[in-house]
Structure formats: C-alpha cells, structure tokens
Motif scaffolding. Structure first.
Motif, short mmCIF file in Angstrom:
data_model
loop_
_atom_site.label_atom_id
_atom_site.label_comp_id
_atom_site.label_asym_id
_atom_site.label_seq_id
_atom_site.Cartn_x
_atom_site.Cartn_y
_atom_site.Cartn_z
N GLY A 20 32.93 43.30 30.11
CA GLY A 20 33.07 44.34 31.23
C GLY A 20 31.85 45.03 31.34
O GLY A 20 30.67 44.66 30.96
N TYR A 21 31.98 46.19 31.71
CA TYR A 21 30.79 47.27 32.07
C TYR A 21 31.28 48.44 31.42
O TYR A 21 32.32 48.76 31.04
CB TYR A 21 30.83 47.34 33.30
N ARG A 22 30.31 49.36 31.36
CA ARG A 22 30.52 50.61 30.52
C ARG A 22 31.71 51.19 30.96
O ARG A 22 32.13 51.64 31.69
CB ARG A 22 29.38 51.74 30.65
N LYS A 50 35.97 37.66 38.71
CA LYS A 50 35.41 36.30 38.97
C LYS A 50 33.86 36.33 38.74
O LYS A 50 33.37 35.52 38.10
CB LYS A 50 35.59 35.93 40.16
N SER A 51 33.22 37.35 39.34
CA SER A 51 31.73 37.38 39.24
C SER A 51 31.55 37.78 37.62
O SER A 51 30.44 37.35 37.42
CB SER A 51 31.33 38.68 40.04
N THR A 52 32.30 38.54 37.19
CA THR A 52 32.22 38.99 35.61
C THR A 52 32.13 37.72 34.74
O THR A 52 31.34 37.50 33.96
CB THR A 52 33.06 39.93 35.28
N VAL A 78 23.51 34.22 42.83
CA VAL A 78 24.36 35.60 42.99
C VAL A 78 24.87 35.64 44.51
O VAL A 78 24.26 35.12 45.31
CB VAL A 78 23.53 37.13 42.54
N GLN A 79 25.70 36.62 44.91
CA GLN A 79 25.97 36.85 46.15
C GLN A 79 24.80 37.56 46.92
O GLN A 79 24.10 38.34 46.07
CB GLN A 79 27.23 37.91 46.24
N ARG A 80 24.69 37.19 48.09
CA ARG A 80 23.52 37.85 48.73
C ARG A 80 23.38 39.31 48.81
O ARG A 80 22.34 39.76 48.75
CB ARG A 80 23.17 37.08 50.16
N1 LIG Z 1 28.04 46.71 37.43
C1 LIG Z 1 29.38 47.18 37.53
N2 LIG Z 1 29.63 48.24 36.66
C2 LIG Z 1 31.15 48.54 36.64
N3 LIG Z 1 31.95 48.00 37.03
C3 LIG Z 1 31.81 46.99 37.71
C4 LIG Z 1 30.67 46.23 37.93
N4 LIG Z 1 30.79 45.28 38.73
C5 LIG Z 1 31.88 45.04 38.82
N5 LIG Z 1 32.58 46.11 38.20
C6 LIG Z 1 34.22 46.18 38.28
O1 LIG Z 1 34.72 45.09 37.50
C7 LIG Z 1 35.99 44.52 37.96
C8 LIG Z 1 35.77 43.14 38.30
O2 LIG Z 1 34.71 42.87 39.37
P1 LIG Z 1 34.28 41.25 39.68
O3 LIG Z 1 33.13 41.65 40.52
O4 LIG Z 1 33.96 40.59 38.51
O5 LIG Z 1 35.36 40.79 40.53
P2 LIG Z 1 35.57 39.60 41.58
O6 LIG Z 1 36.70 38.88 41.08
O7 LIG Z 1 34.32 38.80 41.46
O8 LIG Z 1 36.00 40.43 42.84
P3 LIG Z 1 35.45 39.96 44.29
O9 LIG Z 1 36.20 38.94 44.81
O10 LIG Z 1 35.81 41.23 45.01
O11 LIG Z 1 34.22 39.79 44.40
C9 LIG Z 1 36.27 45.36 39.21
O12 LIG Z 1 37.31 46.18 39.10
C10 LIG Z 1 34.90 45.92 39.62
O13 LIG Z 1 34.86 47.19 40.08
#
Ligand SMILES: Nc1ncnc2c1ncn2[C@@H]1O[C@H](COP(=O)(O)OP(=O)(O)OP(=O)(O)O)[C@@H](O)[C@H]1O
Length: 237
Positions: A20-22, A50-52, A78-80
């Motif tokens: 995750g993130y901080r 998903k992006s994580t 990455v996403q644009r």
């Molecule tokens: N750089 C970041 N710093 C802190 N929190 C983040 C960061 N990027 C994403 N998050 C948080 O992590 C969680 C998961 O985000 P992520 O982008 O992985 O989800 P996703 O499933 O890809 O979403 P989406 O379908 O909206 O693209 C969310 O709660 C988001 O707010």
C-alpha cells in the motif's frame, strides 16, 4: 531432462502479498499466479487495489510483507492520467523510450530499434501522429501511444492499467487484438479492465474486493453474474 513443474507455467507469482501507501494499506495477503503466455484480466470495483497490484507486480511498489516472483523483463503501461500533459516529447520519442532498456547508456537506436518503434506506432494506429507533441494529442490518442511504448519494450511480462479506457469502439477492439497478438508471441499479458466483455475473453481472471483476492480462475467462473452481483452489491463500479 528437467522435470516440468507447476512453476514452469507461471510468469509471476504473488505470495501472501500486502502492500500500500504511507498509512494506507491496500492489498491484504494476496496470493495469485499469472500463467505464462496467457492474458490475465484484473477486475474489481474502484479502489479495490487493481493498480496497486499491477505496481507490485511491476516492482515499482514495494511489498510490506509477502513475496513477488517474476521471470524475465517487465513493461508497465500506466493510465494516461498518470502522465503529465506538459511532457515536451513527440509521439515517436515517447515510443522510442520503450527501447532504452535495450540501447544502453547512450540511448542510440539501431536500425532494428527504429523498425520496432515504427511497427509499434503502426499497430496502435498512431504512425501519422509520430511528429506531434504528446501533449497535443487527445486522451485516446495518448493512451494508444502509451500502449505502443509498452509494446516497444518487448518484455516477457506486459502489464497494462486500463489500456482501453476512454477509447472509441474501434480503438478498444484494436487494443484487445494487439494484446492477443502479444500473447501469441509468448508474452504474458496482465491488464486491468472495467470492461467485463473484454475480461471474459481473457484466459484467466482475478477479481479484487477491498484489497483482497475475491476469486481467481477461468473468467467464465470468476465473472459469473452471481459472483459479480455479490461483489458490486455495496460498491460503486
Ligand atoms: N499514491 C497513492 N497514495 C496513497 N493512496 C493511494 C495512492 N494510489 C492509490 N491509493 C489508494 O489506494 C487504494 C487502491 O487504489 P488503486 O488505484 O490500487 O485501486 P483501483 O482498483 O486500481 O481503482 P480504480 O478502478 O479506481 O482505478 C485507494 O483507496 C486509493 O485511494
């Protein structure tokens, strides 16, 4: 002769991965395998991680626990929205960057590198835009350029975050065709998508919910209506 093991069929494996993130844990003990030479679709509601997961798989986001195993080179598209509009680069230069990992420190492109770049521009139907600045393109055109840059890397593992989002129907279809072409060349493709038809057409699917792996396996089963209904009941898509 070396014994064939289950491992031979996997391009990457996440084992009990938390990340995750901080102060914001996102993925919780996710275990998943990515079949080699196949297309895996990663699906789930907004914010499900998903992006994580893609960042962890690419090695750009560290895990807080668990392990990531990968074979070969990885390319991440990455996403644009993650790319600045102000980048003072042409479309061709953007795709040429995809060759940098192969060209060495002076980044001189060989004739073969140029051929690969030209081929990727053609395949994504952006060859005519090659001399335009990236920032002067429409969102959909820019998206296609980023996919072309990913292809130009010729990595064994190609990861794409919603590569077809916001594209017109023809361009969406083209992206799916290109991903399947890559797969038939032996590349392992993993893409995040909100398009369930595209996901059902994949070889393998992962369904995320609140940072947990809700289901994994054949798309027909993972994305069955009852499974999705349960998942999206309390979420906004
Ligand atoms: N750089 C970041 N710093 C802190 N929190 C983040 C960061 N990027 C994403 N998050 C948080 O992590 C969680 C998961 O985000 P992520 O982008 O992985 O989800 P996703 O499933 O890809 O979403 P989406 O379908 O909206 O693209 C969310 O709660 C988001 O707010």
């Amino acid at each position: 002769m070396r014994a064939i093991t289950d491992e031979d069929h996997r391009a990457a494996v996440l084992h009990e991965v938390s990340a995750g993130y901080r102060r914001n844990p996102v993925l919780h003990r996710v275990t998943a395998a990515f079949p080699i030479g196949a297309r895996t679709a990663v699906v789930g509601p907004n914010g499900s991680g998903k992006s994580t997961l893609l960042g962890v798989l690419a090695g750009v986001l560290p895990v807080t626990s668990g392990s990531v195993r990968r074979r070969g080179e990885v390319a991440l598209v990455v996403q644009r929205s993650a790319v600045s509009d102000a980048l003072p680069m042409t479309v061709r230069a953007t795709v040429e960057m995809g060759r940098w990992a192969r060209t060495g420190p002076w980044r001189r492109l060989s004739r073969q590198d140029r051929r690969i770049v030209a081929d990727c521009l053609e395949r994504l139907d952006v060859a005519e835009l090659a001399d335009r600045p990236l920032g002067a393109l429409s969102g959909g055109q820019r998206q296609r350029v980023l996919v072309a840059q990913g292809l130009a890397q010729q990595a064994e593992l190609l990861l794409l975050d919603e590569p077809a989002a916001g594209l017109d129907v023809t361009a969406q279809r083209r992206i799916t065709e290109v991903l399947d072409e890559e797969k038939s060349r032996g590349t392992t493709v993993v893409h995040v998508t909100h398009d369930l038809a595209e996901a059902r057409d994949a070889d393998h699917a992962l369904l995320l919910r609140d940072g947990h792996l809700h289901a994994a396996g054949p798309p027909g089963r993972v994305l069955a209506p009852e499974s999705l209904r349960e998942l999206w009941e309390n979420s906004l898509v």
